[in-house]
Design an enzyme around this catalytic site. Structure first.
Site, PDB file in Angstrom:
ATOM      1  N   LYS A 121      25.760  93.832  89.119  1.00 36.95           N
ATOM      2  CA  LYS A 121      25.909  93.204  90.444  1.00 36.95           C
ATOM      3  C   LYS A 121      27.251  92.465  90.522  1.00 36.95           C
ATOM      4  CE  LYS A 121      20.981  92.249  90.404  1.00 36.95           C
ATOM      5  NZ  LYS A 121      19.831  91.408  90.737  1.00 36.95           N
ATOM      6  N   LYS A 181      20.201  86.580  82.012  1.00 42.03           N
ATOM      7  CA  LYS A 181      18.872  86.387  82.605  1.00 42.03           C
ATOM      8  C   LYS A 181      18.028  85.595  81.632  1.00 42.03           C
ATOM      9  CE  LYS A 181      16.490  87.636  86.331  1.00 42.03           C
ATOM     10  NZ  LYS A 181      16.994  88.020  87.654  1.00 42.03           N
ATOM     11  N   THR A 202      19.443  86.546  99.375  1.00 39.98           N
ATOM     12  CA  THR A 202      19.093  87.856  98.819  1.00 39.98           C
ATOM     13  C   THR A 202      18.548  88.738  99.939  1.00 39.98           C
ATOM     14  OG1 THR A 202      18.548  86.750  96.752  1.00 39.98           O
ATOM     15  CG2 THR A 202      17.782  89.024  97.007  1.00 39.98           C
ATOM     16  N   ASN A 247       9.966  84.788  98.032  1.00 38.93           N
ATOM     17  CA  ASN A 247      11.237  84.399  98.642  1.00 38.93           C
ATOM     18  C   ASN A 247      11.921  85.605  99.274  1.00 38.93           C
ATOM     19  OD1 ASN A 247      14.367  84.512  98.083  1.00 38.93           O
ATOM     20  ND2 ASN A 247      13.864  82.440  98.672  1.00 38.93           N
ATOM     21  N   SER A 303      24.935  82.440  95.191  1.00 39.56           N
ATOM     22  CA  SER A 303      24.939  81.521  94.034  1.00 39.56           C
ATOM     23  C   SER A 303      26.376  81.264  93.578  1.00 39.56           C
ATOM     24  CB  SER A 303      24.138  82.116  92.877  1.00 39.56           C
ATOM     25  OG  SER A 303      22.767  81.812  93.007  1.00 39.56           O
TER      26      SER A 303
HETATM   27  N1  LIG Z   1      15.073  85.199  94.319  1.00 43.41           N
HETATM   28  C1  LIG Z   1      16.236  85.821  94.319  1.00 43.41           C
HETATM   29  O1  LIG Z   1      17.242  85.299  94.788  1.00 43.41           O
HETATM   30  C2  LIG Z   1      16.341  87.209  93.784  1.00 43.41           C
HETATM   31  C3  LIG Z   1      15.228  87.942  93.445  1.00 43.41           C
HETATM   32  N2  LIG Z   1      15.368  89.241  93.074  1.00 43.41           N
HETATM   33  C4  LIG Z   1      14.205  90.047  92.735  1.00 43.41           C
HETATM   34  O2  LIG Z   1      13.345  90.173  93.861  1.00 43.41           O
HETATM   35  C5  LIG Z   1      12.000  90.324  93.421  1.00 43.41           C
HETATM   36  C6  LIG Z   1      11.131  89.259  94.057  1.00 43.41           C
HETATM   37  O3  LIG Z   1      11.636  87.980  93.677  1.00 43.41           O
HETATM   38  P1  LIG Z   1      11.259  86.658  94.477  1.00 43.41           P
HETATM   39  O4  LIG Z   1      10.929  86.982  95.874  1.00 43.41           O
HETATM   40  O5  LIG Z   1      12.319  85.687  94.176  1.00 43.41           O
HETATM   41  O6  LIG Z   1       9.940  86.220  93.711  1.00 43.41           O
HETATM   42  P2  LIG Z   1       8.748  85.291  94.249  1.00 43.41           P
HETATM   43  O7  LIG Z   1       8.153  84.692  93.042  1.00 43.41           O
HETATM   44  O8  LIG Z   1       9.193  84.383  95.331  1.00 43.41           O
HETATM   45  O9  LIG Z   1       7.727  86.346  94.905  1.00 43.41           O
HETATM   46  C7  LIG Z   1       7.167  87.402  94.174  1.00 43.41           C
HETATM   47  C8  LIG Z   1       6.291  88.187  95.127  1.00 43.41           C
HETATM   48  O10 LIG Z   1       5.860  89.387  94.478  1.00 43.41           O
HETATM   49  C9  LIG Z   1       4.450  89.496  94.650  1.00 43.41           C
HETATM   50  N3  LIG Z   1       3.908  90.324  93.592  1.00 43.41           N
HETATM   51  C10 LIG Z   1       3.783  90.037  92.295  1.00 43.41           C
HETATM   52  N4  LIG Z   1       3.211  91.070  91.672  1.00 43.41           N
HETATM   53  C11 LIG Z   1       3.016  92.036  92.611  1.00 43.41           C
HETATM   54  C12 LIG Z   1       2.474  93.335  92.594  1.00 43.41           C
HETATM   55  N5  LIG Z   1       2.037  93.879  91.456  1.00 43.41           N
HETATM   56  N6  LIG Z   1       2.402  94.021  93.762  1.00 43.41           N
HETATM   57  C13 LIG Z   1       2.858  93.486  94.904  1.00 43.41           C
HETATM   58  N7  LIG Z   1       3.372  92.257  94.962  1.00 43.41           N
HETATM   59  C14 LIG Z   1       3.453  91.555  93.840  1.00 43.41           C
HETATM   60  C15 LIG Z   1       3.971  88.057  94.618  1.00 43.41           C
HETATM   61  O11 LIG Z   1       2.647  87.939  95.129  1.00 43.41           O
HETATM   62  C16 LIG Z   1       5.016  87.445  95.537  1.00 43.41           C
HETATM   63  O12 LIG Z   1       4.715  87.737  96.881  1.00 43.41           O
HETATM   64  C17 LIG Z   1      12.069  90.269  91.884  1.00 43.41           C
HETATM   65  O13 LIG Z   1      12.223  91.574  91.385  1.00 43.41           O
HETATM   66  C18 LIG Z   1      13.336  89.466  91.643  1.00 43.41           C
HETATM   67  O14 LIG Z   1      13.880  89.691  90.354  1.00 43.41           O
HETATM   68  C19 LIG Z   1      16.587  89.855  93.045  1.00 43.41           C
HETATM   69  C20 LIG Z   1      17.715  89.174  93.369  1.00 43.41           C
HETATM   70  C21 LIG Z   1      17.701  87.766  93.665  1.00 43.41           C
HETATM   71  O1  LIG Z   2      21.486  83.709  91.882  1.00 41.41           O
HETATM   72  C1  LIG Z   2      21.739  84.090  90.757  1.00 41.41           C
HETATM   73  O2  LIG Z   2      22.634  83.628  90.064  1.00 41.41           O
HETATM   74  C2  LIG Z   2      20.935  85.182  90.102  1.00 41.41           C
HETATM   75  C3  LIG Z   2      19.917  85.847  90.975  1.00 41.41           C
HETATM   76  C4  LIG Z   2      19.125  86.804  90.140  1.00 41.41           C
HETATM   77  O3  LIG Z   2      18.511  86.407  89.170  1.00 41.41           O
HETATM   78  C5  LIG Z   2      19.126  88.222  90.450  1.00 41.41           C
HETATM   79  O4  LIG Z   2      19.973  88.680  91.215  1.00 41.41           O
HETATM   80  O5  LIG Z   2      18.268  88.943  89.898  1.00 41.41           O
END
Ligand SMILES: NC(=O)C1=CN([C@@H]2O[C@H](COP(=O)(O)OP(=O)(O)OC[C@H]3O[C@@H](n4cnc5c(N)ncnc54)[C@H](O)[C@@H]3O)[C@@H](O)[C@H]2O)C=CC1
Ligand SMILES: O=C(O)CCC(=O)C(=O)O
Length: 430
Positions: A110, A122, A206, A237, A364
């Site tokens: 990325k 990570k 994101t 999120n 970030s």
């Molecule tokens: N938060 C960020 O800024 C970033 C997040 N990501 C990726 O995005 C994805 C989601 O991250 P966030 O939204 O931050 O996490 P989060 O913790 O806010 O939400 C995770 C979501 O996934 C759901 N979930 C978990 N297991 C599941 C399953 N088996 N089937 C369907 N839903 C399921 C949860 O219920 C929840 O709704 C991850 O792969 C993360 O690595 C990528 C880039 C940046």
């Molecule tokens: O905001 C960051 O520095 C990293 C976000 C992240 O963990 C991801 O893109 O998977």
């Protein structure tokens, strides 16, 4: 990252992906192919196939009932030839060392695609914060920072939020690090709340990047966002903000899901209402009727599928049945290599994770720049800079894919890995 640390939660059991393949070996194979196409020598591959540094730590935490529980945590720093390393910290029961290593390599890609002055990193802790009190989560977050404090810092490695971590956890980590260093260090971590030096726009960054990637990729196919029916897997999120932003852009969000399953409505869902109902861990389905299992959810009729949950959700068994004509990967690693091939053969356009979800690390980076300068930008400035970088990167990768007749994923790996190979040469490592 969950938006709200309030301690209200709807617990559903562990979410082990049923179709897990080894994300690290899959990633290494893709790195190999990208470097071979670019013509780099074996030593470059050897240096980039594994993180340069990995730390495994055992973190003792005094639980509310007086017991001490010991948690395993990891921090993987993929490559620091370009600059300090950067990447989120995940709290999840299924965290493994190989997963954290793969996630660190994806972070490098990325940063390479978006020309950020970082390498990838990570972190992860094997735990289930959904079953822990806020006090237990705080002690775990602080213990993790104490354990890894020697290898992190504003000019070394800068953590951020990921699955089941949020601005509250970043605040405790920031506070712990500043106490250890006896110096206020906002540039140590990103994803902080605004009052502690967070950036405007980071929370939804994101998702905004994903929406822009979708709009641009659809535009190349002559499609408008307003005409698209969208299925979003994951309502944390990223997923909830993707649903909100695309809903605001006029798309019809026909389905959303979380760890408990999904809901589908042909005419479109009331996204603001669902966001009001979700808890701080991105769970909403326990409050809803007609919830279907994830596997059934993913193959519902739609134009675009946005996986925004965990790895390996699109696999060889369900890829032949997807009804989407585009997949925009908001999650990291949602598609297995077998499934990728099936989608390619079916003519389904896949915008890969390392491109589509890089809006998070990009903002970030903006947060870190603002912390280092002590000068803060407006939300419009943040979003305009993000938009310009997303648009440029999406077209760069899709043009590269066309030019070399490769998939957008391979094009993204080629563009993303090159700065590391070049920086290592200049530094005399290879
Ligand atoms: N938060 C960020 O800024 C970033 C997040 N990501 C990726 O995005 C994805 C989601 O991250 P966030 O939204 O931050 O996490 P989060 O913790 O806010 O939400 C995770 C979501 O996934 C759901 N979930 C978990 N297991 C599941 C399953 N088996 N089937 C369907 N839903 C399921 C949860 O219920 C929840 O709704 C991850 O792969 C993360 O690595 C990528 C880039 C940046
Ligand atoms: O905001 C960051 O520095 C990293 C976000 C992240 O963990 C991801 O893109 O998977």
């Amino acid at each position: 990252m969950s938006s709200n640390p309030v301690n209200k939660r709807l617990i559903v059991g562990a979410n082990k992906p049923a179709h897990g393949t080894n994300v690290l070996t899959n990633t290494q194979e893709a790195i190999r192919e990208a470097l071979d196409r670019l013509g780099y020598e074996e030593a470059v591959y050897e240096l980039l196939a594994e993180p340069l540094r990995v730390m495994t730590v055992q973190i003792p935490v005094r639980m509310d009932d007086g017991r001490t529980e010991v948690f395993t945590g990891y921090r993987a720093q993929h490559n620091d030839a370009v600059g300090p390393t950067k990447g989120g910290v995940r709290f999840h029961p299924d965290v493994t060392l190989d997963e954290v290593k793969a996630l660190s390599i994806w972070m490098s890609l990325k940063c390479g695609i978006f020309n950020l002055p970082y390498g990838g990193a990570k972190g992860g802790i094997v735990c289930d914060p959904r079953t822990m009190s806020l006090g237990e989560q705080e002690r775990l977050a602080r213990g993790y920072v104490r354990a890894i404090s020697q290898i992190v810092g504003p000019a070394k490695d800068i953590p951020a939020p990921d699955v089941y971590t949020n601005a509250q956890i970043m605040s405790w980590m920031y506070d712990e690090y500043s106490r250890i260093r006896e110096s206020d260090s906002p540039g140590f971590i990103t994803g902080k709340p605004l009052v502690l030096g967070g950036s405007r726009g980071r929370e939804a960054a994101t998702a905004l990047g994903v929406a822009i990637a979708l709009r641009e990729a659809a535009g190349r196919l002559g499609k408008q966002v307003q005409d698209l029916r969208i299925l979003v897997q994951g309502f944390g999120n990223v997923g909830s903000n993707v649903a909100r932003i695309l809903h605001e852009m006029g798309a019809t969000i026909v389905g959303i899901s979380d760890a408990g399953g999904g809901v589908y409505r042909e005419g479109g869902l009331d996204i603001p209402d669902l966001i009001d109902q979700k808890d701080s861990f991105g769970m909403v389905t326990p409050r809803l009727a007609n919830v279907m299992p994830t596997e059934e959810f993913l193959v519902q009729p739609c134009d675009v599928l946005v996986p925004a949950a965990l790895e390996n959700q699109i696999h060889a068994d369900n890829a032949p049945k997807l009804q989407a004509s585009m997949v925009i990967e908001a999650a990291n690693g949602p598609t297995t290599p077998d499934a990728d091939q099936i989608l390619h053969d079916r003519g389904i356009v896949v915008v890969p994770d390392v491109l589509a979800n890089a809006g998070g690390v990009t903002v970030s980076y903006f947060e870190w720049v603002q912390n280092n300068q002590g000068f803060y930008w407006t939300e419009d400035e943040v979003n305009q800079r993000l938009e310009a970088m997303m648009v440029q990167s999406v077209h760069n990768i899709l043009d590269t894919a066309e030019r070399y007749s490769v998939s957008p994923r391979l094009a993204a790996y080629m563009v993303g890995i090159r700065p590391f190979a070049e920086a290592m040469r200049w530094r005399g490592w290879v």
